[in-house]
Design a protein around this motif. Structure first.
Motif, short mmCIF file in Angstrom:
data_model
loop_
_atom_site.label_atom_id
_atom_site.label_comp_id
_atom_site.label_asym_id
_atom_site.label_seq_id
_atom_site.Cartn_x
_atom_site.Cartn_y
_atom_site.Cartn_z
N PRO A 1 0.82 -1.21 0.00
CA PRO A 1 0.00 0.00 0.00
C PRO A 1 0.85 1.27 0.00
O PRO A 1 1.92 1.30 0.59
CB PRO A 1 -0.82 -0.12 1.28
CG PRO A 1 -0.06 -1.05 2.15
CD PRO A 1 0.69 -1.98 1.23
N VAL A 2 0.37 2.26 -0.68
CA VAL A 2 1.07 3.55 -0.75
C VAL A 2 0.33 4.54 0.14
O VAL A 2 -0.89 4.62 0.11
CB VAL A 2 1.10 4.06 -2.21
CG1 VAL A 2 1.76 5.43 -2.29
CG2 VAL A 2 1.80 3.06 -3.10
N GLY A 3 1.09 5.26 0.95
CA GLY A 3 0.50 6.32 1.76
C GLY A 3 -0.30 5.85 2.96
O GLY A 3 -1.08 6.62 3.49
N GLU A 4 -0.13 4.61 3.38
CA GLU A 4 -0.90 4.11 4.52
C GLU A 4 -0.05 3.93 5.78
O GLU A 4 -0.50 3.35 6.74
CB GLU A 4 -1.58 2.79 4.15
CG GLU A 4 -2.64 2.95 3.10
CD GLU A 4 -3.45 1.68 2.92
OE1 GLU A 4 -3.59 0.90 3.88
OE2 GLU A 4 -3.92 1.47 1.80
N GLY A 5 1.18 4.38 5.75
CA GLY A 5 2.02 4.30 6.92
C GLY A 5 2.81 3.00 7.00
O GLY A 5 2.51 2.01 6.32
N GLU A 6 3.81 3.05 7.85
CA GLU A 6 4.74 1.92 7.98
C GLU A 6 4.11 0.65 8.51
O GLU A 6 4.44 -0.44 8.09
CB GLU A 6 5.93 2.31 8.88
CG GLU A 6 6.95 3.16 8.18
CD GLU A 6 7.55 2.42 7.00
OE1 GLU A 6 8.21 1.38 7.21
OE2 GLU A 6 7.37 2.89 5.87
N ILE A 7 3.19 0.77 9.44
CA ILE A 7 2.57 -0.42 10.02
C ILE A 7 1.78 -1.17 8.95
O ILE A 7 1.89 -2.39 8.82
CB ILE A 7 1.69 -0.05 11.24
CG1 ILE A 7 2.58 0.45 12.38
CG2 ILE A 7 0.86 -1.24 11.67
CD1 ILE A 7 1.83 1.00 13.57
N ALA A 8 1.01 -0.45 8.17
CA ALA A 8 0.22 -1.08 7.10
C ALA A 8 1.14 -1.71 6.06
O ALA A 8 0.87 -2.81 5.56
CB ALA A 8 -0.71 -0.06 6.44
N ARG A 9 2.23 -1.03 5.72
CA ARG A 9 3.17 -1.58 4.72
C ARG A 9 3.86 -2.83 5.27
O ARG A 9 4.05 -3.79 4.55
CB ARG A 9 4.19 -0.52 4.30
CG ARG A 9 3.53 0.59 3.47
CD ARG A 9 4.51 1.67 3.07
NE ARG A 9 5.55 1.22 2.17
CZ ARG A 9 5.38 1.02 0.87
NH1 ARG A 9 4.21 1.24 0.31
NH2 ARG A 9 6.40 0.63 0.13
N ALA A 10 4.22 -2.80 6.54
CA ALA A 10 4.86 -3.97 7.15
C ALA A 10 3.90 -5.16 7.18
O ALA A 10 4.29 -6.29 6.89
CB ALA A 10 5.35 -3.63 8.56
N GLN A 11 2.65 -4.90 7.53
CA GLN A 11 1.65 -5.99 7.55
C GLN A 11 1.45 -6.55 6.14
O GLN A 11 1.35 -7.77 5.96
CB GLN A 11 0.33 -5.48 8.12
CG GLN A 11 0.39 -5.22 9.60
CD GLN A 11 -0.87 -4.52 10.13
OE1 GLN A 11 -1.59 -3.87 9.39
NE2 GLN A 11 -1.10 -4.66 11.42
#
Length: 162
Positions: free
Chosen positions: A46-56
């Motif tokens: 995901p783009v622009g959803e923050g590090e936690i969302a990208r890590a998940q």
């Protein structure tokens, strides 16, 4: 490799970022690998959803690749080489549209370095030492900004400055 604790690996890659440009096909389940739209959706973060969302999302992508690898392995055990060949066919179909971008990366990075190495080897073989006078010390610094998610984990690119 799956890391459930604090293991950190430092890997230096000099292939101009081709894995991040899509030259590695993840072993997702066949129904995903066989469909370019499903594959692009599964591999994207995901783009622009923050590090936690990208890590998940990166972990979910990893888990899906492990699931697909298990299915591929079962197929190979049951049907032999044809199961692997089917994966290869899907992989080639997925990456074929990217070849032009890879050629650009190759021509402007990797090929240039390889040609320079060949010229230096030719010079050494003939006793020519002139290229040694161009040697410099380069200090690498991490590029500013957040670390990206690469194919195999967190990606930190470095700039080399004289």
């Amino acid at each position: 490799m799956i890391n459930h604790d604090q293991l950190e690996l430092q890997v230096i890659m000099s292939n101009a970022g081709l894995p991040e440009a899509g030259d590695a096909v993840l072993t997702f389940p066949e129904e995903i690998v066989a469909d370019p739209q499903k594959y692009r959706a599964a591999v994207a973060l995901p783009v622009g959803e923050g590090e936690i969302a990208r890590a998940q999302a990166a972990r979910a992508r990893r888990d899906l690749a492990i699931e697909g690898y298990g299915q591929l392995l079962e197929g190979i055990v049951e049907h032999g080489r044809p199961a692997l060949e089917r994966f290869y066919t899907h992989a080639v179909d997925l990456v074929r549209p990217l070849i032009g971008d890879w050629q650009h990366i190759w021509e402007h990075n990797v090929q240039m370095e390889a040609e320079q190495t060949r010229a230096q080897l030719d010079a050494l073989a003939s006793g020519d030492r002139r290229h040694l006078s161009t040697a410099t010390v380069i200090r690498g610094e991490p590029r500013p900004g957040p670390r990206l998610w690469g194919m195999c984990g967190r990606l930190q690119t470095w700039s080399g400055e004289v």
